[in-house]
Design an enzyme around this catalytic site. Sequence first.
Site, mmCIF file in Angstrom:
data_model
loop_
_atom_site.group_PDB
_atom_site.id
_atom_site.type_symbol
_atom_site.label_atom_id
_atom_site.label_comp_id
_atom_site.label_asym_id
_atom_site.label_seq_id
_atom_site.Cartn_x
_atom_site.Cartn_y
_atom_site.Cartn_z
ATOM 1 N N THR A 167 0.910 -1.150 0.000
ATOM 2 C CA THR A 167 0.000 0.000 0.000
ATOM 3 C C THR A 167 0.944 1.193 0.000
ATOM 4 O O THR A 167 2.079 1.048 0.434
ATOM 5 C CB THR A 167 -0.814 0.059 1.320
ATOM 6 N N ARG A 195 -13.618 -7.283 -3.512
ATOM 7 C CA ARG A 195 -13.051 -7.188 -2.161
ATOM 8 C C ARG A 195 -12.555 -5.756 -1.909
ATOM 9 O O ARG A 195 -11.960 -5.113 -2.772
ATOM 10 C CB ARG A 195 -11.890 -8.172 -2.035
ATOM 11 N N VAL A 196 -12.829 -5.223 -0.730
ATOM 12 C CA VAL A 196 -12.321 -3.898 -0.350
ATOM 13 C C VAL A 196 -11.405 -4.076 0.855
ATOM 14 O O VAL A 196 -11.750 -4.795 1.798
ATOM 15 C CB VAL A 196 -13.489 -2.939 0.011
ATOM 16 N N GLY A 197 -10.247 -3.430 0.811
ATOM 17 C CA GLY A 197 -9.292 -3.529 1.916
ATOM 18 C C GLY A 197 -9.462 -2.396 2.910
ATOM 19 O O GLY A 197 -10.508 -1.741 2.997
ATOM 20 N N ASP A 198 -8.408 -2.139 3.659
ATOM 21 C CA ASP A 198 -8.461 -1.145 4.736
ATOM 22 C C ASP A 198 -8.163 0.276 4.272
ATOM 23 O O ASP A 198 -8.504 1.237 4.971
ATOM 24 C CB ASP A 198 -7.446 -1.513 5.832
ATOM 25 N N THR A 217 -0.141 -0.264 6.879
ATOM 26 C CA THR A 217 0.120 -1.034 5.673
ATOM 27 C C THR A 217 0.179 -2.501 6.050
ATOM 28 O O THR A 217 0.778 -2.854 7.067
ATOM 29 C CB THR A 217 1.419 -0.580 4.964
ATOM 30 N N GLY A 218 -0.469 -3.321 5.243
ATOM 31 C CA GLY A 218 -0.521 -4.749 5.539
ATOM 32 C C GLY A 218 -1.814 -5.296 4.994
ATOM 33 O O GLY A 218 -2.584 -4.570 4.359
ATOM 34 N N GLY A 220 -5.391 -5.946 4.541
ATOM 35 C CA GLY A 220 -6.423 -5.057 5.043
ATOM 36 C C GLY A 220 -7.367 -5.671 6.055
ATOM 37 O O GLY A 220 -7.820 -4.990 6.980
HETATM 38 N N1 GLY Z 1 -3.652 -2.733 2.703
HETATM 39 C C1 GLY Z 1 -4.090 -2.951 1.400
HETATM 40 C C2 GLY Z 1 -5.241 -3.842 1.300
HETATM 41 O O1 GLY Z 1 -5.424 -4.722 2.131
HETATM 42 O O2 GLY Z 1 -5.985 -3.712 0.379
#
Ligand code: GLY
Length: 302
Positions: A167, A195-198, A217-218, A220
């Site tokens: 990220t 899919r949606v991340g963080d 970062t990591g 999500g």
């Molecule tokens: N941190 C990026 C994601 O999980 O999409």
Amino acid sequence: MIDAGGSATEDQSVRVYVHGGVSGRTREARDLTYAVAAAQVSSSALGAVEAAIMKLEDDPELNAGYGAVLNVAGGLELDAGIADGSTGAVGAVAGIAVRNPIRLARAVLEHTPHVLVTGQGAARLAEELGLAPLEDTTPSQRARWQESLSGKASAGDGFGAPEQVDTVGAVALDERGRLCAGSSTGGVAGQMAGRVGDSPLFGAGFYASRAVAVIGTGVGELFIETLASLRAGHLIECGVAPQQACESTLAMLGERRADAAAGLLALDDEGRVGAAYRGDSWSLAGPEGIMDAVRLELVSRR
Ligand code: GLY
């Protein structure tokens, strides 16, 4: 090079710190000072974060903007979020294909009454703003996707494997004491369509208030389930030093998932910065140049 945990010293109108995504794979450190320099076009924390992230999104080596990873269906679904701690305003977009998603996130913050916009509405807003669409990713990301289809991908290529997480993000403090945090990503290799991340979720992948700006970062799902950025930010709001807050939040994430690469970067209203990660590599830069974060142990699952 400086260590995280230091305090502001250089005369710069906006103090900006950037990162290029944590990885569970050993990678050569990337010099991201170009993004810190680019941020100086703006004297506001909000403008500086947007300018820095746009540069990172244009870097083909980073998983955001042009270098975004493809989902399992071969589609591009990018996420971004930005928060102005001085006003409490947040803007974010998810599942979109534009070259600079952070610009669209800022437009949601400034030009709509909403926080998170996706799908056709986000695409229409991008068109109205004249934002360049993202037609394709880099040849290396496309090759990575082709390999995953052909079954030639390596053992760590499953969704959420530490090697697959990147990220980009930035935090900034301007001369008026305003703090801002922003995050942008192509997602995680191996993610299903939709899919949606963080990165577009306030409190999960980014957080900002009058006292602190934080980005994570990591993978999500880990940040969403723990609201990791909010937790680190709240510790700082309660008087914990940014470095300590990043390390203790990372320790909590490690207890939940010992094998997950993860990083947290935080900046407080006194200009104190903290950065800690678990994984093999994480490139960061700030006003003093390339920056080192404190590395905590990552327990491999292989
Ligand atoms: N941190 C990026 C994601 O999980 O999409």
